[in-house]
Design an enzyme around this catalytic site. Structure first.
Site, PDB file in Angstrom:
ATOM      1  N   CYS A 141       0.854  -1.205   0.000  1.00  0.00           N
ATOM      2  CA  CYS A 141       0.000   0.000   0.000  1.00  0.00           C
ATOM      3  C   CYS A 141       0.883   1.245   0.000  1.00  0.00           C
ATOM      4  O   CYS A 141       0.573   2.237  -0.672  1.00  0.00           O
ATOM      5  CB  CYS A 141      -0.923   0.020   1.212  1.00  0.00           C
ATOM      6  SG  CYS A 141      -2.306  -1.145   1.134  1.00  0.00           S
TER       7      CYS A 141
ATOM      8  N   ASP B 101      10.448  -6.610  -8.770  1.00  0.00           N
ATOM      9  CA  ASP B 101      10.734  -7.200  -7.466  1.00  0.00           C
ATOM     10  C   ASP B 101      12.119  -6.743  -7.008  1.00  0.00           C
ATOM     11  O   ASP B 101      13.076  -6.729  -7.787  1.00  0.00           O
ATOM     12  CB  ASP B 101      10.675  -8.727  -7.552  1.00  0.00           C
ATOM     13  CG  ASP B 101      10.575  -9.370  -6.186  1.00  0.00           C
ATOM     14  OD1 ASP B 101       9.514  -9.949  -5.881  1.00  0.00           O
ATOM     15  OD2 ASP B 101      11.558  -9.295  -5.408  1.00  0.00           O
TER      16      ASP B 101
ATOM     17  N   HIS C 100      -6.138  -2.545  -1.090  1.00  0.00           N
ATOM     18  CA  HIS C 100      -5.571  -3.627  -0.280  1.00  0.00           C
ATOM     19  C   HIS C 100      -6.470  -4.869  -0.276  1.00  0.00           C
ATOM     20  O   HIS C 100      -7.624  -4.809   0.128  1.00  0.00           O
ATOM     21  CB  HIS C 100      -5.348  -3.153   1.156  1.00  0.00           C
ATOM     22  CG  HIS C 100      -4.635  -4.159   2.003  1.00  0.00           C
ATOM     23  ND1 HIS C 100      -3.269  -4.339   1.955  1.00  0.00           N
ATOM     24  CD2 HIS C 100      -5.097  -5.074   2.877  1.00  0.00           C
ATOM     25  CE1 HIS C 100      -2.921  -5.301   2.778  1.00  0.00           C
ATOM     26  NE2 HIS C 100      -4.015  -5.765   3.356  1.00  0.00           N
TER      27      HIS C 100
ATOM     28  N   ASN D 193       1.497 -16.656  -4.356  1.00  0.00           N
ATOM     29  CA  ASN D 193       1.608 -17.482  -3.162  1.00  0.00           C
ATOM     30  C   ASN D 193       0.507 -17.085  -2.175  1.00  0.00           C
ATOM     31  O   ASN D 193       0.253 -15.898  -1.963  1.00  0.00           O
ATOM     32  CB  ASN D 193       2.990 -17.280  -2.516  1.00  0.00           C
ATOM     33  CG  ASN D 193       4.112 -17.716  -3.437  1.00  0.00           C
ATOM     34  OD1 ASN D 193       3.996 -18.736  -4.116  1.00  0.00           O
ATOM     35  ND2 ASN D 193       5.194 -16.949  -3.477  1.00  0.00           N
TER      36      ASN D 193
ATOM     37  N   GLY E  39       4.787 -19.663   0.832  1.00  0.00           N
ATOM     38  CA  GLY E  39       5.839 -18.712   0.449  1.00  0.00           C
ATOM     39  C   GLY E  39       5.403 -17.260   0.442  1.00  0.00           C
ATOM     40  O   GLY E  39       6.182 -16.388   0.063  1.00  0.00           O
TER      41      GLY E  39
ATOM     42  N   HIS F 125      -0.262  -8.488   0.869  1.00  0.00           N
ATOM     43  CA  HIS F 125      -1.050  -7.671  -0.065  1.00  0.00           C
ATOM     44  C   HIS F 125      -1.009  -8.457  -1.368  1.00  0.00           C
ATOM     45  O   HIS F 125       0.087  -8.750  -1.874  1.00  0.00           O
ATOM     46  CB  HIS F 125      -0.400  -6.285  -0.202  1.00  0.00           C
ATOM     47  CG  HIS F 125      -1.108  -5.335  -1.134  1.00  0.00           C
ATOM     48  ND1 HIS F 125      -1.479  -4.064  -0.735  1.00  0.00           N
ATOM     49  CD2 HIS F 125      -1.485  -5.442  -2.426  1.00  0.00           C
ATOM     50  CE1 HIS F 125      -2.062  -3.440  -1.757  1.00  0.00           C
ATOM     51  NE2 HIS F 125      -2.073  -4.260  -2.790  1.00  0.00           N
TER      52      HIS F 125
ATOM     53  N   HIS G   9      -0.502 -10.201  -4.664  1.00  0.00           N
ATOM     54  CA  HIS G   9       0.418  -9.910  -5.761  1.00  0.00           C
ATOM     55  C   HIS G   9       0.618 -11.157  -6.605  1.00  0.00           C
ATOM     56  O   HIS G   9       0.558 -12.282  -6.117  1.00  0.00           O
ATOM     57  CB  HIS G   9       1.768  -9.385  -5.267  1.00  0.00           C
ATOM     58  CG  HIS G   9       2.410 -10.231  -4.219  1.00  0.00           C
ATOM     59  ND1 HIS G   9       2.015 -10.208  -2.902  1.00  0.00           N
ATOM     60  CD2 HIS G   9       3.427 -11.134  -4.283  1.00  0.00           C
ATOM     61  CE1 HIS G   9       2.762 -11.055  -2.208  1.00  0.00           C
ATOM     62  NE2 HIS G   9       3.629 -11.640  -3.021  1.00  0.00           N
TER      63      HIS G   9
ATOM     64  N   HIS H  85       3.483 -12.742  -9.191  1.00  0.00           N
ATOM     65  CA  HIS H  85       4.847 -12.667  -9.697  1.00  0.00           C
ATOM     66  C   HIS H  85       4.820 -13.003 -11.186  1.00  0.00           C
ATOM     67  O   HIS H  85       4.272 -14.045 -11.571  1.00  0.00           O
ATOM     68  CB  HIS H  85       5.750 -13.706  -9.026  1.00  0.00           C
ATOM     69  CG  HIS H  85       5.876 -13.577  -7.540  1.00  0.00           C
ATOM     70  ND1 HIS H  85       7.003 -13.056  -6.930  1.00  0.00           N
ATOM     71  CD2 HIS H  85       5.039 -13.916  -6.529  1.00  0.00           C
ATOM     72  CE1 HIS H  85       6.849 -13.097  -5.618  1.00  0.00           C
ATOM     73  NE2 HIS H  85       5.674 -13.617  -5.341  1.00  0.00           N
TER      74      HIS H  85
HETATM   75  P1  AMP Z   1       5.850 -13.347  -1.654  1.00  0.00           P
HETATM   76  O1  AMP Z   1       6.997 -13.975  -0.917  1.00  0.00           O
HETATM   77  O2  AMP Z   1       5.158 -14.237  -2.643  1.00  0.00           O
HETATM   78  O3  AMP Z   1       4.871 -12.709  -0.676  1.00  0.00           O
HETATM   79  O4  AMP Z   1       6.467 -12.174  -2.533  1.00  0.00           O
HETATM   80  C1  AMP Z   1       6.829 -10.940  -1.993  1.00  0.00           C
HETATM   81  C2  AMP Z   1       7.848 -10.357  -2.902  1.00  0.00           C
HETATM   82  O5  AMP Z   1       7.965  -8.976  -2.613  1.00  0.00           O
HETATM   83  C3  AMP Z   1       9.251 -10.957  -2.756  1.00  0.00           C
HETATM   84  O6  AMP Z   1       9.644 -11.545  -3.989  1.00  0.00           O
HETATM   85  C4  AMP Z   1      10.104  -9.758  -2.359  1.00  0.00           C
HETATM   86  O7  AMP Z   1      11.394  -9.807  -2.935  1.00  0.00           O
HETATM   87  C5  AMP Z   1       9.285  -8.606  -2.868  1.00  0.00           C
HETATM   88  N1  AMP Z   1       9.515  -7.329  -2.194  1.00  0.00           N
HETATM   89  C6  AMP Z   1       9.583  -7.113  -0.863  1.00  0.00           C
HETATM   90  N2  AMP Z   1       9.765  -5.788  -0.621  1.00  0.00           N
HETATM   91  C7  AMP Z   1       9.787  -5.166  -1.833  1.00  0.00           C
HETATM   92  C8  AMP Z   1       9.934  -3.823  -2.245  1.00  0.00           C
HETATM   93  N3  AMP Z   1      10.107  -2.813  -1.370  1.00  0.00           N
HETATM   94  N4  AMP Z   1       9.926  -3.543  -3.575  1.00  0.00           N
HETATM   95  C9  AMP Z   1       9.768  -4.550  -4.474  1.00  0.00           C
HETATM   96  N5  AMP Z   1       9.611  -5.847  -4.136  1.00  0.00           N
HETATM   97  C10 AMP Z   1       9.621  -6.164  -2.830  1.00  0.00           C
END
Ligand code: AMP
Length: 114
Positions: free
Chosen positions: A9, A32, A48, A87, A93, A98, A100, A102
């Site tokens: 957010c 990422d 959110h 995930n 994982g 929030h 997302h 990948h």
């Molecule tokens: P997950 O583990 O599926 O919840 O994915 C979260 C992702 O967010 C991970 O791949 C992190 O590397 C990525 N991440 C965490 N903080 C940031 C950030 N400030 N900017 C960009 N990606 C981020």
């Protein structure tokens, strides 16, 4: 429709920097911070939501925008093959709560994932 404690957010509201890749009315795509592949982009809803578990037919427009963005990003990045992953829960994982997706590509991938 935001969680004041939520990292993503804060990215939506420009309180934390990100490398923006693309945007639609309801969704945002950024790189990422810790890429797991040569292309690693995250697509998030601007509002959110915790995970895909919260999605219903009421989110149809948002889901459509997210999948259109994913296809556009893959095309822009020159990816013929790619993986689209969300995930759900820490055991799967999820580390940021929030929603997302990948978008991963640019290297060969194995299945099943670890
Ligand atoms: P997950 O583990 O599926 O919840 O994915 C979260 C992702 O967010 C991970 O791949 C992190 O590397 C990525 N991440 C965490 N903080 C940031 C950030 N400030 N900017 C960009 N990606 C981020």
């Amino acid at each position: 429709m935001r969680d004041p404690e939520c990292l993503f957010c804060k990215i939506v509201h420009k309180e934390i920097d990100s490398t923006l890749v693309s945007e639609s009315e309801r969704a945002l795509a950024f790189r990422d911070i810790n890429p797991a592949a040569p292309t690693h982009v995250l697509i998030i809803p601007k509002d959110h939501l915790v995970s895909v578990r919260e999605l219903t037919t009421a989110h149809g427009e948002l889901i459509g925008e997210i999948f259109e963005l994913a296809a556009q990003i893959a095309s822009d990045e020159g990816l013929e093959d790619y993986r689209l992953v969300s995930n759900v829960g820490p055991g799967a994982g999820q580390s940021v709560f929030h929603l997302h997706f990948h978008v991963l590509g640019g290297r060969s991938m194995s299945w099943p994932p670890g």
